[in-house]
Structure formats: C-alpha cells, structure tokens
Design a protein around this motif. Structure first.
Motif, PDB file in Angstrom:
ATOM      1  N   ALA A  10       0.999  -1.240  -0.082  1.00  0.00           N
ATOM      2  CA  ALA A  10      -0.199   0.369  -0.154  1.00  0.00           C
ATOM      3  C   ALA A  10      -0.055   1.514   0.100  1.00  0.00           C
ATOM      4  CB  ALA A  10      -0.559   0.368   1.257  1.00  0.00           C
ATOM      5  N   THR A  11       0.187   2.236  -0.548  1.00  0.00           N
ATOM      6  CA  THR A  11       0.927   3.527  -0.224  1.00  0.00           C
ATOM      7  C   THR A  11       1.131   3.824   1.252  1.00  0.00           C
ATOM      8  OG1 THR A  11      -1.300   4.180  -0.032  1.00  0.00           O
ATOM      9  CG2 THR A  11      -0.105   4.816  -2.262  1.00  0.00           C
ATOM     10  N   THR A  12       2.428   5.056   1.551  1.00  0.00           N
ATOM     11  CA  THR A  12       2.418   5.071   3.276  1.00  0.00           C
ATOM     12  C   THR A  12       1.465   5.547   4.091  1.00  0.00           C
ATOM     13  OG1 THR A  12       4.319   5.713   1.884  1.00  0.00           O
ATOM     14  CG2 THR A  12       4.728   5.800   4.427  1.00  0.00           C
ATOM     15  N   LYS A  13       1.538   4.918   5.374  1.00  0.00           N
ATOM     16  CA  LYS A  13       0.051   5.455   6.051  1.00  0.00           C
ATOM     17  C   LYS A  13       0.739   6.547   6.802  1.00  0.00           C
ATOM     18  CE  LYS A  13       0.518   3.230  10.443  1.00  0.00           C
ATOM     19  NZ  LYS A  13       0.797   2.391  11.599  1.00  0.00           N
ATOM     20  N   LYS A  14      -0.066   6.978   6.816  1.00  0.00           N
ATOM     21  CA  LYS A  14      -0.098   8.603   7.446  1.00  0.00           C
ATOM     22  C   LYS A  14      -0.086   8.426   8.846  1.00  0.00           C
ATOM     23  CE  LYS A  14      -0.514  12.116   4.289  1.00  0.00           C
ATOM     24  NZ  LYS A  14      -1.872  11.829   2.729  1.00  0.00           N
ATOM     25  N   GLU A  15      -0.015   9.108  10.135  1.00  0.00           N
ATOM     26  CA  GLU A  15      -0.477   8.663  11.236  1.00  0.00           C
ATOM     27  C   GLU A  15      -1.754   9.072  11.354  1.00  0.00           C
ATOM     28  OE1 GLU A  15       0.809   6.721  12.679  1.00  0.00           O
ATOM     29  OE2 GLU A  15       2.263   6.292  11.174  1.00  0.00           O
ATOM     30  N   TYR A  16      -2.714   8.791  11.993  1.00  0.00           N
ATOM     31  CA  TYR A  16      -3.979   9.331  12.143  1.00  0.00           C
ATOM     32  C   TYR A  16      -4.097   9.100  14.092  1.00  0.00           C
ATOM     33  CZ  TYR A  16      -4.912   9.813   7.224  1.00  0.00           C
ATOM     34  OH  TYR A  16      -4.911   9.921   6.087  1.00  0.00           O
ATOM     35  N   PRO A  17      -3.604  10.687  15.000  1.00  0.00           N
ATOM     36  CA  PRO A  17      -2.802  10.175  16.518  1.00  0.00           C
ATOM     37  C   PRO A  17      -4.758  10.006  17.057  1.00  0.00           C
ATOM     38  CG  PRO A  17      -2.454  12.261  15.630  1.00  0.00           C
ATOM     39  CD  PRO A  17      -3.509  11.737  14.824  1.00  0.00           C
ATOM     40  N   ARG A  18      -4.147   9.270  17.869  1.00  0.00           N
ATOM     41  CA  ARG A  18      -5.812   9.046  18.847  1.00  0.00           C
ATOM     42  C   ARG A  18      -5.963  10.167  19.795  1.00  0.00           C
ATOM     43  NH1 ARG A  18      -3.632   5.481  24.765  1.00  0.00           N
ATOM     44  NH2 ARG A  18      -2.760   3.852  22.823  1.00  0.00           N
ATOM     45  N   LEU A  19      -7.194  10.308  19.618  1.00  0.00           N
ATOM     46  CA  LEU A  19      -7.893  11.169  19.900  1.00  0.00           C
ATOM     47  C   LEU A  19      -7.714  11.570  22.037  1.00  0.00           C
ATOM     48  CD1 LEU A  19      -9.406  14.530  19.470  1.00  0.00           C
ATOM     49  CD2 LEU A  19     -11.356  12.493  19.521  1.00  0.00           C
ATOM     50  N   GLN A  20      -7.114  12.734  22.336  1.00  0.00           N
ATOM     51  CA  GLN A  20      -7.425  12.987  23.580  1.00  0.00           C
ATOM     52  C   GLN A  20      -8.543  13.759  24.093  1.00  0.00           C
ATOM     53  OE1 GLN A  20      -3.085  12.754  24.276  1.00  0.00           O
ATOM     54  NE2 GLN A  20      -3.415   9.962  25.126  1.00  0.00           N
TER      55      GLN A  20
END
Ligand code: FAD
Length: 425
Positions: A10-20
């Motif tokens: 797959a295309t490179t994964k982007k970071e989608y950080p945990r919601l706090q």
C-alpha cells in the motif's frame, strides 16, 4: 495492520493520532473503513465538522483486506430490487463503481485503479441461465456489458473451467488499502478529523446530542454514524445481532513471470464466479495471482490453511499450481439475513450502515455518501435507499455455527458438481 498483500504494497501510511481530551463535533463517525471514510469525506466537503474514530487505523477492517474488486449492484438482480424498492435503488446500487472511480480521480488517490470490467463466469449451465438473465436485466437498463460465449470467456479468463458468463464493464479493481488511505487523506484535507487508536467504548444521549467516549477522549456530537460492519461490537444494543460476521480468506502468489502473467486474465478484468462458495480472483498491480474464497474462521490464517484455495488455483490455472505463496490473510464479511445492506436511523441523530455481504467496496463507499446525507440533515425520503428498522436476529449466537455447517455442505456440493456434473449435487 495484520500482514497481507495489501499491507505490504500500500501507499505509505499517514499517522492519525489517538484523540485525547474534550471535543465538540457536528458528526462523530465510528469506524474508519470505506463506509466511515466516505461519510467523513462527503460531510467535510459539505462543510460539516466530522470526526472519525477508528479503533486501529484507517482501513484496518475489511476495507484494507478485501479482494479490491469494484463490483456494481447487490446480490439481488435489478428486476427484483426494483420490484421491492423502486428504480432509484437499482441506480444507487449500480452506480457504486462510478462513485469509487470518480473519487479516485477527483482526489488523485494512488491505488492502482483498473477499470476493465468485472467478469462473472458460470460454473455450470444452470448458473449460466441465472447470469444471462442478470446480464439481460442490466442490458435493458442501458448498462455497458457483454454476454461472453465460452470461447470469448476462455480467452478473457485464461482458463477453460467455465461454461460461459458475462462482463459488467462498470466494474474493475483497486488496491483496497491504498484506496482507504486515500479516502482518509482526502477527508482530512477537506477538514475532517481522523483518529486511529481510538476505540469508542461508550455512547450515550445528551441534551445537545450524543456523548461519545473512548477512554482518552470525550466528544459531544450532534449526530453519530456507526460504520463498523463485520467488526460491530456492543456500542449500540442489538446492532451486532443484525449481521453474521464470517471470514473470507485470500492467498497471493509471488509476482508471476511475464508469460504466465499474460495467460491469466490477460486483459486486466477481475472475476468472481457462481459456485456456492465462490472463488474471486484477479492479478494485482505487480502481477501476483490473488485468489479468494471461504477459509477457516480465523483472524490470522497461516499457509497451512491455504489448501482449498491452492487447489482452486491448480484447477483454474495449473501453470501456477507449484508457485509458492507470498501472502495469506483474512477479514470479516458482514452477512445479513436478507442479503441486502442495511441503512438504519437507530435513534434521533444516530445512524448506521452495514451488512454488505461481501460487496462493500463500491456499496460501502455509496453507503458512506448516504449516511453523510442523512447526518447532514437531508430528508430521509431524498436518500435513495430504503431506511429500515434494526432487526436483531433471533438466536443470533447460533447463526455462525449454522453458516459454517452450510459452508461445509456447500463445499461438498461444489466438489460433487465439479466431479460429476450438477445432477450429482
Ligand atoms: C477477505 C475479504 C474480501 C472481500 N472482497 C471484496 C471484494 O472484492 N469486493 C467487494 O465489493 N467487497 C469485498 N469484501 C467486502 C468489503 O471489504 C466490505 O464490505 C467493506 O470493506 C466494508 O467497509 P466498512 O467500512 O463498512 O467496514 P470495515 O472496513 O470492516 O471497517 C469497520 C471499522 O470499524 C472499526 N471499529 C469497530 N468497532 C469500533 C469501535 N467501537 N470504535 C472504533 N472503531 C471501531 C474497525 O476497527 C474497522 O476498521 C471483502 C471482504 C473481505 C473480508
């Protein structure tokens, strides 16, 4: 992501950080597969503040693990669908590939789209009658399709295993995890908040809407969309009992040599056949043969589980029977009792769309758009799909063992038919 062909290419994964922390949103979407991400994209483009909360990462569920076959329509043929629900629903279901390929183009999603059509080859004369009827019904509606006599079919498939079939030229293939990641990126660019590692653990009503809790974050939202399909848990009482999650299983060879590659689906179509436990297959963008079907009920199967799909390969394409496998993987498909996807208004401001019965690449994307319409305030009568009441299945716990038993029975009938013809089964 669990290991798979798609995770590896797959295309490179982007970071989608945990919601706090504490947040406000117009719409919270639980689940980051095609359905949830398409809903987020359509809402964000309409100027609505949407927040996707995904327990793992975008595309982690079935959306990042499927066959990547973009198939128009539902399990019901158009005449039957139209007689129950009217022509708009047929248009909605048949229009899924147009939506998928137009989103890919509009947002320049890098997911190796190939739109050369979806072939449905028939394994015997009875099945051929069914698919020719289906083809005629779509032809009557002006769809670009072709009936495939055996000679032409053999040429397009690269195997003489089938008796005839049809090609629906609206369909095609994609790299599904890259498509999910592309949808996530497009939704984020349009203004949606996307958060991985954010499992929603509780949902409750509030005077102003809904309170959504993950453990690390609390969000007050006017509306909530549940887009959790085969991974639906107990967030909303009864919803998990409206679907029976079963595993679909895939294997992929290593990239094939040029000559062999040209002998299998040489014109680039994808295919799913008519056997009771169907085989679905295609080449990927690097020339691997990807074969899917029913397998063990396991989240992470191993090479030892690949026996029946390997034998499918040797029967269809003996030239690759001895090629080593590079990947085996599985994911959950959500089956419904009536074989249709379901769109629900569960409570005021709470929506769900699920139950794609293994046809969710196009239909999940379409469902996301319809959920966005509803959550965006559209009149439900303007949503081109039936909105049904949630109906948890009675004796739900018994459905999976029953499906497994039926699958075993079908396996035997498919094997008998293959050996002795349809009368034997
Ligand atoms: C092996 C396999 C092959 C398939 N092949 C095809 C094919 O070729 N063509 C086709 O049209 N369809 C195919 N399908 C079906 C298709 O993949 C699905 O219908 C589609 O991906 C469903 O998308 P979705 O977004 O609704 O669900 P999913 O992609 O499953 O996403 C649901 C998400 O919800 C998340 N979630 C669940 N609970 C929570 C919670 N409490 N909090 C936060 N997140 C949560 C999960 O982590 C998951 O990521 C296949 C499916 C499988 C498994």
């Amino acid at each position: 992501m669990p290991p798979s062909l798609w995770a590896a290419t797959a295309t490179t994964k982007k970071e989608y950080p945990r919601l706090q922390g504490v947040h406000l949103a117009d719409v919270v979407i639980v689940g980051g597969g095609f359905t949830g991400l398409s809903a987020a994209l359509h809402l964000a483009e309409a100027g609505t503040k949407a927040l996707v909360l995904e327990a793992h990462e975008p595309g982690w569920g079935a959306s990042g693990r499927n066959g990547g076959q973009v198939i128009p329509g539902l399990k019901y043929d158009p005449d039957e669908l139209e007689s129950h629900f009217g022509p708009e629903v047929v248009k909605t279901a048949g229009g899924g590939p147009d939506l998928v390929f137009s989103l890919i183009e509009k947002h320049a999603i890098d997911c190796h789209p190939v739109r050369k059509g979806w072939i449905q080859p028939a394994h015997d004369s009875k099945a051929l009658g069914t698919v020719l009827g289906r083809a005629a019904q779509w032809a009557k509606r002006g769809v670009d399709m072709e009936v495939l006599e055996k000679d032409r079919l053999d040429q397009l498939m690269g195997t003489g295993f089938y008796v005839g079939g049809w090609i629906d030229k609206r369909g095609g293939g994609i790299q599904p995890l890259s498509y999910a990641r592309g949808l996530a990126a497009a939704a984020a660019k349009a203004g949606a908040g996307i958060h991985g590692d954010s499992p929603v653990k509780a949902l409750s009503r509030a005077p102003a809407g809904w309170i959504v809790e993950t453990g690390d974050a609390t969000i007050t939202a006017q509306k909530v969309i549940l887009a959790t399909n085969g991974y639906t848990d107990h967030l909303w009482p009864g919803l998990a009992k409206t679907v029976v999650p079963i595993y679909s299983f895939q294997i992929a060879t290593r990239p094939l040599g040029d000559n062999v590659r040209r002998s299998i689906l040489p014109e680039g179509q994808v295919a799913s056949d008519t056997r009771r436990l169907l085989w679905y297959y295609r080449l990927d963008h690097q020339g691997r043969l990807v074969m899917g079907g029913r397998g063990p009920f396991k989240e992470t199967p191993g090479y030892d589980d690949a026996g029946s799909l390997k034998s499918a390969i040797s029967r269809l394409y003996p030239q690759v029977a001895e090629d080593p496998l590079e990947f085996v993987w599985a994911g959950k498909v959500a089956m419904t009792q009536d074989h249709l996807p379901h769109l629900h208004v569960l409570a005021d401001g709470l929506y769900a769309g699920l139950g794609f019965n293994g046809r969710g690449v196009a239909m999940g994307t379409v469902m996301g758009r319809m959920l966005a319409l509803l959550a965006g305030g559209a009149d439900p009568r303007d949503v081109p799909f039936p909105i049904t009441a949630m109906k948890p299945m009675a004796f739900h716990r018994l459905h999976r063992p029953a499906v497994m038993a039926i699958a075993e029975y079908y396996k035997i009938r498919d094997a008998l038919e293959a050996r002795f013809g349809s009368k034997a089964a």
